[in-house]
Design a protein around this motif. Structure first.
Motif, short mmCIF file in Angstrom:
data_model
loop_
_atom_site.label_atom_id
_atom_site.label_comp_id
_atom_site.label_asym_id
_atom_site.label_seq_id
_atom_site.Cartn_x
_atom_site.Cartn_y
_atom_site.Cartn_z
N PRO A 159 0.82 -1.21 0.00
CA PRO A 159 0.00 0.00 0.00
C PRO A 159 0.85 1.26 0.00
O PRO A 159 1.97 1.28 0.54
N GLN A 160 0.33 2.31 -0.61
CA GLN A 160 1.03 3.58 -0.65
C GLN A 160 1.05 4.27 0.70
O GLN A 160 2.01 4.96 1.06
N VAL A 161 -0.03 4.08 1.47
CA VAL A 161 -0.16 4.73 2.78
C VAL A 161 0.03 3.69 3.88
O VAL A 161 -0.68 2.69 3.90
N PRO A 162 1.00 3.88 4.79
CA PRO A 162 1.21 2.93 5.88
C PRO A 162 -0.07 2.74 6.71
O PRO A 162 -0.81 3.69 6.95
N GLY A 163 -0.30 1.50 7.11
CA GLY A 163 -1.48 1.20 7.92
C GLY A 163 -2.71 0.89 7.12
O GLY A 163 -3.77 0.60 7.69
N THR A 164 -2.61 0.96 5.78
CA THR A 164 -3.75 0.62 4.92
C THR A 164 -3.41 -0.65 4.14
O THR A 164 -2.34 -1.23 4.30
N GLY A 165 -4.30 -1.07 3.28
CA GLY A 165 -4.05 -2.24 2.46
C GLY A 165 -4.57 -3.52 3.09
O GLY A 165 -4.94 -3.55 4.27
N GLU A 166 -4.60 -4.57 2.29
CA GLU A 166 -5.13 -5.85 2.73
C GLU A 166 -4.13 -6.58 3.62
O GLU A 166 -2.95 -6.65 3.32
N LEU A 167 -4.63 -7.11 4.73
CA LEU A 167 -3.85 -8.01 5.57
C LEU A 167 -4.65 -9.29 5.73
O LEU A 167 -5.83 -9.26 6.11
N GLY A 168 -4.03 -10.41 5.43
CA GLY A 168 -4.74 -11.68 5.51
C GLY A 168 -5.11 -12.04 6.94
O GLY A 168 -4.44 -11.65 7.90
N SER A 169 -6.18 -12.77 7.08
CA SER A 169 -6.61 -13.23 8.40
C SER A 169 -5.84 -14.49 8.79
O SER A 169 -5.34 -15.23 7.95
N ILE A 170 -5.75 -14.72 10.08
CA ILE A 170 -5.03 -15.88 10.60
C ILE A 170 -5.80 -17.16 10.27
O ILE A 170 -7.02 -17.21 10.38
N TRP A 171 -5.07 -18.19 9.84
CA TRP A 171 -5.70 -19.47 9.58
C TRP A 171 -4.67 -20.57 9.78
O TRP A 171 -3.47 -20.30 9.89
N TYR A 172 -5.13 -21.80 9.84
CA TYR A 172 -4.23 -22.94 9.88
C TYR A 172 -4.82 -24.05 9.02
O TYR A 172 -5.95 -24.49 9.26
N PRO A 173 -4.10 -24.49 7.99
CA PRO A 173 -4.68 -25.42 7.02
C PRO A 173 -5.27 -26.68 7.62
O PRO A 173 -6.31 -27.17 7.15
N ASP A 174 -4.65 -27.23 8.67
CA ASP A 174 -5.17 -28.47 9.23
C ASP A 174 -6.54 -28.30 9.86
O ASP A 174 -7.25 -29.28 10.09
N ASN A 175 -6.92 -27.07 10.15
CA ASN A 175 -8.24 -26.82 10.72
C ASN A 175 -9.27 -26.42 9.68
O ASN A 175 -10.46 -26.69 9.83
N ASP A 176 -8.82 -25.75 8.61
CA ASP A 176 -9.74 -24.98 7.78
C ASP A 176 -9.98 -25.49 6.38
O ASP A 176 -10.79 -24.92 5.66
N VAL A 177 -9.30 -26.54 5.94
CA VAL A 177 -9.50 -27.02 4.57
C VAL A 177 -10.48 -28.20 4.56
O VAL A 177 -10.84 -28.75 5.61
N ASP A 178 -10.89 -28.57 3.37
CA ASP A 178 -11.80 -29.71 3.17
C ASP A 178 -11.20 -30.95 3.85
O ASP A 178 -10.03 -31.27 3.66
N PRO A 179 -12.00 -31.68 4.66
CA PRO A 179 -11.48 -32.84 5.38
C PRO A 179 -10.81 -33.89 4.50
O PRO A 179 -9.90 -34.59 4.95
N CYS A 180 -11.23 -33.99 3.24
CA CYS A 180 -10.63 -35.02 2.38
C CYS A 180 -9.18 -34.70 2.04
O CYS A 180 -8.46 -35.57 1.52
N TYR A 181 -8.72 -33.47 2.35
CA TYR A 181 -7.33 -33.10 2.10
C TYR A 181 -6.51 -33.07 3.39
O TYR A 181 -5.36 -32.64 3.37
N LYS A 182 -7.10 -33.51 4.49
CA LYS A 182 -6.37 -33.56 5.76
C LYS A 182 -5.77 -34.95 5.97
O LYS A 182 -5.73 -35.46 7.09
N VAL A 183 -5.33 -35.56 4.91
CA VAL A 183 -4.78 -36.92 4.94
C VAL A 183 -3.39 -36.90 4.30
O VAL A 183 -2.94 -35.88 3.78
#
Length: 297
Positions: A159-183
């Motif tokens: 971002p051009q201006v400090p403190g603005t712009g997109e910041l991703g949210s916290i996640w963890y793949p083992d919790n948040d993806v489709d169960p069929c890919y947790k293998v």
């Protein structure tokens, strides 16, 4: 050991998912009886402000007794991970930004290692103008028979201006993806895999698609890097033999969740086979890659 690290990592990642800068520990209390070097409250406040304004990408070197974000140099790992973050952005936004060079790397160790990578990329749709790109990539705990597992949290134009712009949210793949890919990652395909009951899940990438989706070569690099963990520039470009995609989604190559089977030859090197699994929870800036690789003698 990895089980302990995983549990610690889950404690850190299992927090409310909000668009916010990286979490900061409070300034540690001062023990007046201690002879150890103490944290300067003024410096600590400056550090917190820099992290808040930049998202962790522009931080000076401070005394960090509790695993804070610190500046560092570019390594083979951060170079590759920066390319992955840029690929995640292109995949989501439909852009075609081309990697140029890494310009800055900060890192944070909190049971697992997170990189805050700033790089330059060119935009071929706008006269190859140079843009400054930022991505946060975590080198996470090995499991699922993977030799390398990483996930992105933030993928953005600086971002051009400090403190603005997109910041991703916290996640963890083992919790948040489709169960069929947790293998575990699959083994290499058997010869009859494309003729059995599961053949409709597979899609063979055609030559013209390889040319239009150069990131498939990045996946081959990612797979081989998991085996050698070294600079691979002398072995590129790869000669791609065949790519198969396995997914339940209709988007094929662009599916958020898919497994890629890549057969390729390193320049002047051996024949290689790699499996790369891509998963996401559907949130902006979130992508996980896991891989295993075989070197055919």
């Amino acid at each position: 050991m990895y089980d302990v690290m995983l549990e610690e990592a889950k404690l850190w990642f299992d927090k409310p998912r909000v668009n916010s800068p990286p979490p900061l520990p409070p300034c540690p209390p001062v023990d007046e009886d201690s002879d150890d070097e103490e944290v300067d409250p003024v410096a600590w406040e400056k550090y917190q402000r820099q992290v808040s304004e930049s998202g962790g990408f522009d931080v000076d070197l401070f005394f960090q007794p509790f695993g804070g974000i610190i500046p560092g140099g570019c390594s083979d790992h951060s170079l590759l991970f920066g390319k992955v973050g840029l690929h995640c952005y292109n995949l989501e936004k439909g852009t075609n930004l081309q990697f140029k060079e890494v310009t800055k790397v900060n890192s944070q160790i909190c049971s697992i290692l997170t990189f805050y990578i700033t790089l330059e990329a060119t935009d071929p749709f706008h006269d190859n103008s140079v843009v400054t790109f930022q991505t946060t990539v975590t080198d996470t705990v090995l499991k699922h028979q993977a030799r390398l597992r990483i996930f992105t949290t933030t993928c953005r134009i600086k971002p051009q201006v400090p403190g603005t712009g997109e910041l991703g949210s916290i996640w963890y793949p083992d919790n948040d993806v489709d169960p069929c890919y947790k293998v575990d990652l699959p083994n290499w395909l058997q010869d009859d895999a494309l003729s059995g009951d599961d053949k409709l899940q597979f899609y063979e990438v055609r030559d013209w698609e390889l040319k239009e989706n150069q990131w498939l070569y990045l996946y081959a690099e990612f797979a081989l890097f998991s085996h050698w963990e070294d600079d691979l520039s002398a072995y590129m470009p790869f000669e791609m033999r065949k790519v198969l995609v396995q997914t339940k989604e209709d988007m094929k190559l662009k599916s958020g969740n898919a497994v890629f089977y890549l057969s390729f030859k390193a320049r002047g090197g051996p024949e290689c086979r790699g499996i790369v699994r891509r998963t996401t929870d559907g949130r902006p800036g979130h992508m996980c890659l896991e891989t295993r690789c075989w070197i055919d003698k």
